[in-house]
Design an enzyme around this catalytic site. Structure first.
Site, PDB file in Angstrom:
ATOM      1  N   ARG A 173     -49.831 -89.042  25.938  1.00  0.00           N
ATOM      2  CA  ARG A 173     -48.910 -89.865  25.152  1.00  0.00           C
ATOM      3  C   ARG A 173     -47.497 -89.328  25.375  1.00  0.00           C
ATOM      4  O   ARG A 173     -47.309 -88.185  25.767  1.00  0.00           O
ATOM      5  CB  ARG A 173     -49.262 -89.839  23.660  1.00  0.00           C
ATOM      6  N   ARG A 177     -39.427 -92.437  19.409  1.00  0.00           N
ATOM      7  CA  ARG A 177     -38.975 -92.604  18.019  1.00  0.00           C
ATOM      8  C   ARG A 177     -37.931 -93.699  17.944  1.00  0.00           C
ATOM      9  O   ARG A 177     -37.022 -93.743  18.764  1.00  0.00           O
ATOM     10  CB  ARG A 177     -38.370 -91.300  17.496  1.00  0.00           C
ATOM     11  N   ARG A 250     -49.920 -72.614  37.130  1.00  0.00           N
ATOM     12  CA  ARG A 250     -48.538 -72.700  37.601  1.00  0.00           C
ATOM     13  C   ARG A 250     -47.815 -71.471  37.070  1.00  0.00           C
ATOM     14  O   ARG A 250     -48.137 -70.956  35.985  1.00  0.00           O
ATOM     15  CB  ARG A 250     -47.850 -73.957  37.078  1.00  0.00           C
ATOM     16  N   ARG A 281     -34.646 -75.844  33.686  1.00  0.00           N
ATOM     17  CA  ARG A 281     -33.834 -75.785  32.469  1.00  0.00           C
ATOM     18  C   ARG A 281     -33.006 -74.510  32.436  1.00  0.00           C
ATOM     19  O   ARG A 281     -33.312 -73.533  33.134  1.00  0.00           O
ATOM     20  CB  ARG A 281     -34.691 -75.901  31.209  1.00  0.00           C
ATOM     21  N   GLU A 301     -34.709 -71.265  34.596  1.00  0.00           N
ATOM     22  CA  GLU A 301     -36.166 -71.230  34.697  1.00  0.00           C
ATOM     23  C   GLU A 301     -36.618 -72.036  35.918  1.00  0.00           C
ATOM     24  O   GLU A 301     -36.353 -73.237  36.002  1.00  0.00           O
ATOM     25  CB  GLU A 301     -36.765 -71.803  33.423  1.00  0.00           C
ATOM     26  N   TYR A 349     -53.633 -73.927  27.363  1.00  0.00           N
ATOM     27  CA  TYR A 349     -52.240 -73.808  26.935  1.00  0.00           C
ATOM     28  C   TYR A 349     -52.204 -73.874  25.417  1.00  0.00           C
ATOM     29  O   TYR A 349     -52.682 -74.829  24.811  1.00  0.00           O
ATOM     30  CB  TYR A 349     -51.372 -74.924  27.520  1.00  0.00           C
ATOM     31  N   ASP A 351     -49.784 -73.428  21.829  1.00  0.00           N
ATOM     32  CA  ASP A 351     -48.573 -73.127  21.082  1.00  0.00           C
ATOM     33  C   ASP A 351     -48.860 -71.907  20.221  1.00  0.00           C
ATOM     34  O   ASP A 351     -50.025 -71.554  19.975  1.00  0.00           O
ATOM     35  CB  ASP A 351     -48.168 -74.319  20.213  1.00  0.00           C
TER      36      ASP A 351
END
Length: 369
Positions: A173, A177, A250, A281, A301, A349, A351
């Site tokens: 997804r 917004r 990666r 970035r 980065e 991965y 958070d």
């Protein structure tokens, strides 16, 4: 055999540090070791001239779980930082995530209904019903304008492959917004530890025996002999000597620079989407803590292919690697005295709040039987 420790924790990132804290709190004898020359795993911050530099990339704590938020705040107060990144693409700056500011910058539209109509038109033009790859998935979600301006080149840099060769699940997804809201996360709680993440790790490991620069796998016979149980937070395939082959990742490379200016880019994170810019970035670390220093520190980065000489950052969770991981996991689950946890051991991965939740779940299974 009379062993010195109940638990040897291999890895001092959030999974290991939380588990160590909880075991120590329950009266267990705990030792934490880390292969690197510092504690904290990838959330480690390096103090450069008074600025807390996120050495392994930007880390912004965010969660909807009030219990996790209360858990970390018992160790260190968090500031009110809100992540509002920008993207520089084709000579213009755009707000992220995709919101009314982005759509005004892209199309000059400022009425939500007009944007909804425009998005529907863009999606319908593509006519994709059953996406077969990342490019088709993105086009089916946001259409060609947004995809080609803000997704395609950045994603191909990040993963090192054409978007048509990447699996669609990478972007199941895309947040859209219809409000003028630049807050990247929807979570209720968000911030950075006051004074940096090292304060959180130091508080979690307070009173616990720790040692850095120790390679567990090179010394596992001796290290196994000093503890009843191992909590292993390293790469699961490496633990088993790559018996079934290597899991893929990666990697990233960071270039950090001290600049004799108070404010370089005016924002903590700016993405660089265009393929002719080699980095993805620039992070200006002082803005994570509203710094007022007369100088600044930035990090560029660069994504890169991974090999055994590089740090493993992002697991490539395609069908082949997931099948490989399941084989390693089956072996891991059959070991009685080793607990596997964290992003490398679980090949996932995470958070930060998810790693803490995973560690607390492991604590519950271990101590509340």
């Amino acid at each position: 055999m009379n062993k010195k420790f109940d638990y040897l924790i291999v890895g001092s990132g959030l999974f290991g540090a939380v588990f160590a804290h909880e075991a120590f709190k329950r009266g267990k004898k705990v030792k934490v070791i880390d292969k690197r020359n510092h504690l904290g795993g990838n959330i480690y911050c390096q103090n450069i001239d008074g600025i807390q530099v996120h050495k392994y990339g930007a880390h912004i704590f965010h969660t909807n779980d009030e219990n996790i938020w209360k858990y970390v705040n018992q160790f260190v107060p968090f500031n009110s930082y809100i992540n509002s990144p920008l993207a520089f693409a084709k000579g213009k700056l755009y707000n992220l995530p995709f919101n009314m500011n982005t759509f005004y910058q892209l199309w000059g539209l400022f009425n939500p209904k007009d944007v909804e109509v425009k998005l529907s038109e863009e999606i319908n033009k593509c006519g994709i019903i059953d996406p077969k790859n990342l490019e088709e998935q993105a086009l089916s979600l946001v259409g060609k304008d947004i995809y080609e301006t803000l997704i395609k080149e950045y994603t191909e840099k990040q993963w090192g492959k054409p978007a048509t060769e990447l699996p669609s699940f990478i972007i199941k997804r895309l947040p859209v917004r219809f409000t003028f809201d630049n807050n990247y996360f929807n979570d209720r709680f968000q911030g950075i530890p006051v004074g940096g993440y090292n304060r959180l790790i130091d508080a979690l490991l307070d009173g616990i025996d720790t040692e850095t620069g120790i390679d567990y796998l090179k010394n596992r016979i001796h290290l196994n002999s000093i503890a009843h149980k191992i909590v292993y937070c390293g790469k699961i395939d490496e633990y088993f000597d790559y018996e079934f082959g290597h899991l893929a990742y990666r990697s990233l490379r960071f270039e950090t620079e001290i600049l004799n200016t108070q404010n370089f880019q005016g924002n903590a994170v700016i993405n660089y989407n265009d393929k002719d810019v080699p980095f993805t970035r620039i992070i200006e670390h002082k803005h994570f803590e509203f710094g007022t220093q007369s100088h600044t520190v930035i990090t560029r980065e660069y994504p890169q292919n991974w090999d055994l000489s590089k740090e493993a950052y992002y697991p490539i969770n395609d069908e082949h690697n997931q099948s490989l991981y399941k084989r390693y996991r089956l072996k891991a689950d059959n070991l009685q005295n080793v607990i596997f946890g964290g992003r490398l051991a679980e090949y996932r991965y995470y958070d930060m709040h998810q790693i803490i939740a995973s560690s607390l779940k492991a604590v519950k299974l271990e101590f509340e039987k």
